[in-house]
Structure formats: C-alpha cells, structure tokens
Enzyme design. Structure first.
Site, PDB file in Angstrom:
ATOM      1  N   ASP A 312      45.203 -42.513   0.767  1.00 36.97           N
ATOM      2  CA  ASP A 312      45.180 -43.965   0.851  1.00 36.97           C
ATOM      3  C   ASP A 312      45.807 -44.418   2.169  1.00 36.97           C
ATOM      4  O   ASP A 312      47.024 -44.413   2.262  1.00 36.97           O
ATOM      5  CB  ASP A 312      45.877 -44.606  -0.353  1.00 36.97           C
ATOM      6  CG  ASP A 312      47.227 -43.949  -0.684  1.00 36.97           C
ATOM      7  OD1 ASP A 312      47.447 -42.781  -0.325  1.00 36.97           O
ATOM      8  OD2 ASP A 312      48.050 -44.620  -1.329  1.00 36.97           O
ATOM      9  N   GLU A 496      56.935 -37.505   6.949  1.00 32.54           N
ATOM     10  CA  GLU A 496      55.819 -37.487   6.008  1.00 32.54           C
ATOM     11  C   GLU A 496      54.523 -36.996   6.639  1.00 32.54           C
ATOM     12  O   GLU A 496      53.734 -36.291   6.016  1.00 32.54           O
ATOM     13  CB  GLU A 496      55.643 -38.912   5.467  1.00 32.54           C
ATOM     14  CG  GLU A 496      54.512 -39.095   4.494  1.00 32.54           C
ATOM     15  CD  GLU A 496      54.248 -40.560   4.195  1.00 32.54           C
ATOM     16  OE1 GLU A 496      53.672 -40.829   3.143  1.00 32.54           O
ATOM     17  OE2 GLU A 496      54.610 -41.425   5.024  1.00 32.54           O
TER      18      GLU A 496
END
EC number: 3.2.1.28
Length: 565
Positions: A312, A496
């Site tokens: 996403d 991340e």
C-alpha cells in the site's frame, strides 16, 4: 479460441470436489466467534469523522489508536450536546475524553555497536505485551509477548512478523518465535483469521498469508510436533481464504476466491468493508473524491484491499501509476498471493501426513498441484518472460514486472526454464546499486521505484538460490546489505525501506514519514549476513568486499520443469 480437450472439464471438476471434501471432513470453519470488537469509526460515528477531518494530529493513526476514557456512547452523547456551544474546543474535548498513544522513547544504541550487535540489542526494545487491554481500546489483546516493527507501528503486523521471526530464529530466540506463532494461532481461533494487525480496525482484512510458513519455521526447532499442534489453525486459515468457493460458478469471484472460466481456482486480496480506513481517513476520502467517475465505496474497498496485500500503495494496482484513484486491487489476481497459497497447501499436506492423515495429505497435494498449474497458465507472461499478475477485467496477464514475480521461485512453484528467465529479468530490470527495486515505475507511492523493501530482497534471494541462480542472489544480498550498512554507519538505525538507486539512503513516498526500528529489516539483515559469510567465520558487519560465490552454477534446482500451458 481452441476448444478444450474432452477430458479437461472432468479433470478440473475434481478440484472443487476435493475442496468440499477437505472442508467437510475437517470441519475447519472458525469456532463460534465472540462479538467482534467494533473499530473506532463505528464506535464514535460522527465524532470520529469530525476529529479526523479537523486534522488535529499530523498522523491519522493517532486518533484511531486513542483509547476512550469512558463508554463511547456517553462520549458521543456529550459531543452532540457540546459541539454547537459557543467556544467549543474539539482538541480540548479529545484531550479530556481520550488517552492518546504515547510516543515511544527514542532508542539510543550504545556507542561502537556492530550491525549485528545493534539488531540483537533491538529485540527487547521492540517487544510488547498486551495480555490485557482497556475495554474500548482498538488494540486487540494477545496472550504472549510479541515483536512490533517499530515507529508508528505500535502493534504486531501479520506478514511483517514472518521476516522478523527469521531474524529472531537467527539470533537464537526460539522462545519469541514460539510466542508469536501462538499469538497468531490465538487470533485464528478468536476471529477466524489473522487480521492485518492486532487492532479492531484491521479485523476486516488479513495480509499475505505466512502463518503456515511460520509454523514450518518453528518446526525447524521443534520438529513435526509444531506442525501437528498448529494443523487445526492452518486449516482454519485456509478455510478463511477459500470462503465462498462452494458457491462459485466459472468466471465469478467471492471475497478472496476467484474461479476462472476453465474452473481454475485462484485467490485475490479483499477487505470486507468499503469505507475509509480509520488510520488513513482523510487521505482515503480525498482519494475517492478525486475520481467522481467511480463509486466511493469501490475506491475504498480497493484501497483497503491494497492494504491487505501489504503493497500500500503501488502502480501494480493502478491503471494510471500517477493517480491512486485508478487502483483496482480486487480485479487483480496477484502472483505473490497465489504462490503463498500454494505453499500453504504444501505445508498443510506435510502437516496432515505428520498427523497420520495420509488421505487428507493427498487432498492438499492435489490442491497444490492444481494451483501450480494455474500459476503457470495464468500468472506467466510469455511475451515478456516473467511472472506477473492476472487482470480479471481484460482477462489477460499483466505486463508489469514487479518484485512479486520472484514468489513462484521462493515457494518452488516455478518451472526451471521460467526461473532462468526470471533471473535474467531480475538482473536486467530490477537490480540496482542498493538492492532490488520493487517495480521500475516511479509513481511517488512507497511500493514503487526507487524503494526496496527487506522482505522482497529475501524472497528474491531465496527464490533464485532455489533454482541455482546463486550469482544473482548474491548480487541482491550484497547490494542491499551495503545499503543497510551505509545507512547504519551514518544514522545508527535500520529503517523500514531503502532507496535502492543508491546506497545509504532511506526510502520515501507513501502516507507517513520513514519509520525506523525496523522488524523485518532486522530479520532479513541477519539472514543475509549469515548467508554471505561462512558459518565458521560469521560477520558482525557487512564485509568491505563482495564475497565470491562458490559453485555458483552448480547444483541446479531439483524442481522438475512444468509443462508450459
């Protein structure tokens, strides 16, 4: 269009029958599910909408994670009484009636730590325990401690956790691996599936199904006992992903299941709700409003389903890579999801055999074989020479190459000749100085170029190694590790995602700032360090020069080439 051979319809007809037998024999539907906790947008109704639209907090997730200090119905009644009064202060009202999530203390690592020492020191920092939660908390309780990704992600996430667990196992923390498997089994027993994360607002969807692989990982330490212990939960999760299959006609879709015209059964991502995501409320409303030619509910469902995919967002789901409002996740059959479903079926077969049920093991093998044929037929783009997603609207395989194309290799579902073509495509189109590109498209979305993500680096590395492509696998690991090391040397943290067009830079794009911690990056980094360095001389930092690959072209995959459909 060719007519099918006379025997083909009979052959395909066996597959649904097999599924019915599996489900009927095992009674794998979820047990009596307790009352599902309501997400904050339902609990708080117009108050939630007004707070999010007022943008009181820089991150929409903040209020979604806030805990009501009393019964939400009473808070809502007070709000309705006060909101039109002169001098009403919405932020003050929120501060009085809610406990906001606390910012985590910034972790400062000890001076002079190596990359490995830093990661090993982070495991306790990222460990949480929520055996009990407040009555109206969106956080769902779990019986055992768990490791979170880090940053704004204060809860456990489904597919993140598998790659985190790889690192925990590499560090020898098998107790934490066992705890996390137990937690996910608890969620399956409680809710009928593993939600996106342990929040009430994540319950309407799952994420890439790695639970069976988690159990298989635990079995490396505990043996077949782990497979037998968690067989019921693996069966229940499979039932969740295949829910509705018994009613499907050819060419139809139901929730997460797709039945193609020839009877082939595949899966897609799906969210049971079609409203804005509470954690991204304003952003979703804006996206839906920007395309008045589509129903808002359709856009909301596709946004949520993209969140279920873990990607996403990405051009992978869009008709126009520059316009998020053109995404249509639910009309795309993903190659990575179906590879994971194939792997789930294979592990279910293994676990059934370990439990002494050879008949059921054979049924799951039949399902896996049928899915493998479906992957080879529908998820391979012969013109381009790579695996790709299937488009339910155009009835064709899509052209875009993404890092998801490596998943059939990762689960040993690829034909040998196609794996070789994938190695060439990967090296030619996706490999960058800092690792593997997610796609080759620059859209501004975080699951596109120039970002590289740790789980996709590991899937590619393992997948290519499975088919004897050790040089390309080493290139990916080496480039990504160099990126991680350079960033760590400068900033003393792992993040991340990374910009793979260079080395030493965190990634960008997406709905929130770059997060550090970071669970799956830690796990993959440890696995890669132990892959590139000899076991007798483990390395704590990335070596200054790229190691050579011994016997890089020897030991070809034992996987038999599947006939090209």
């Amino acid at each position: 269009m060719k007519s099918p051979a006379p025997s083909r319809p009979q052959k395909m007809a066996l597959i649904p029958a097999c599924i019915f037998l599996c489900f009927a024999a095992l009674s794998v539907q979820a047990e009596e599910t307790p009352v599902t906790p309501q997400p904050p947008d339902i609990l708080l109704g117009p108050l939630f909408n007004d707070v999010q639209n007022a943008k009181l907090f820089p991150d929409q997730k903040t209020f979604a994670d806030a805990v009501p200090n009393s019964d939400p119905l009473m808070i809502l009644a007070d709000y309705r009484m006060q909101q039109n009064q002169s001098g009403f202060d919405l932020r003050h009202f929120v501060n009085v009636n809610f406990t906001l999530p606390k910012e985590g203390e910034k972790y400062v690592p000890p001076e002079g730590q190596s990359l490995r020492e830093h990661i090993d020191g982070l495991w306790p920092v990222l460990t949480r325990s929520t055996e009990n939660t407040e009555k109206w908390d969106s956080l769902l309780p779990l019986p055992e401690p768990y490791v979170v990704p880090g940053g704004r992600f204060r809860e456990v996430y489904y597919w993140d956790s598998y790659f985190t667990m790889l690192g925990l196992a590499e560090s020898g923390h098998w107790d934490k691996v066992a705890d996390m498997v137990a937690n996910f089994a608890h969620e399956i027993d409680t809710y009928g599936h593993i939600p996106n994360g342990n929040r009430s607002y994540y319950l309407s969807r799952s994420q890439p199904p790695f639970f069976a692989m988690m159990v298989e990982l635990l079995a490396q330490h505990e043996g077949d006992a782990a497979l037998k212990q968690y067989l019921p939960q693996m069966q229940k999760e499979y039932a969740y992903w295949m829910d509705g299959v018994e009613n499907l006609q050819a060419g139809q879709q139901e929730k997460r299941v797709v039945k193609l015209q020839d009877g082939t059964l595949l899966n897609r991502y799906w969210d049971d709700r079609d409203t804005p995501r509470p954690e991204s409320w304003v952003e979703d409303i804006a996206t839906a409003k920007s395309n008045p030619n589509r129903p808002a509910t359709e856009i909301y469902r596709d946004l949520r389903s993209a969140a279920a995919s873990g990607w996403d967002f990405s051009s992978r789901w869009m008709d126009n890579p520059q316009q998020l409002n053109t995404l249509r996740t639910t009309s795309i059959v993903p190659v990575d999801l179906n590879s994971l479903m194939f792997k789930m079926e294979k592990i279910l077969a293994r676990a059934s055999k370990a439990a002494g049920d050879n008949a059921m093991a054979n049924q799951y093998e039949t399902l896996a074989n049928a899915r493998q044929k479906g992957i080879e037929k529908y998820l391979w783009n012969d013109q381009q020479g790579w695996y790709a997603d299937y488009d339910l609207k155009s009835h064709k395989v899509r052209n875009q190459l993404t890092a998801a194309a490596l998943f059939p290799l990762y689960v040993n579902a690829a034909a040998k000749d196609r794996a070789n073509k994938m190695a060439t495509a990967t090296k030619t189109h996706l490999l960058q100085p800092g690792g593997l590109n997610t796609t080759s498209v620059k859209s501004g979305q975080q699951w596109d170029a120039p970002n590289g993500w740790a789980p996709l680096q590991w899937v590619a590395t393992e997948g290519l190694q499975n088919y004897g492509q050790k040089e390309v696998a080493m290139d990916i690991s080496w480039h990504f590790l160099t990126n991680v090391q350079h960033t760590y040397d400068r900033e003393k943290k792992l993040v991340e995602k990374y910009d793979v067009s260079t080395t030493g830079t965190g990634g960008g794009g997406g709905e929130y700032p770059l997060q550090d911690g970071f669970g799956w990056t830690n796990g993959v980094t440890l696995k890669m360090l132990d892959l590139i360095c000899p076991k007798e001389q483990p390395c704590d930092n990335v070596p200054a020069t790229r190691p050579t690959v011994k016997s890089a072209t020897t030991q070809p995959s034992t996987k038999e080439a599947q006939p090209t459909p």
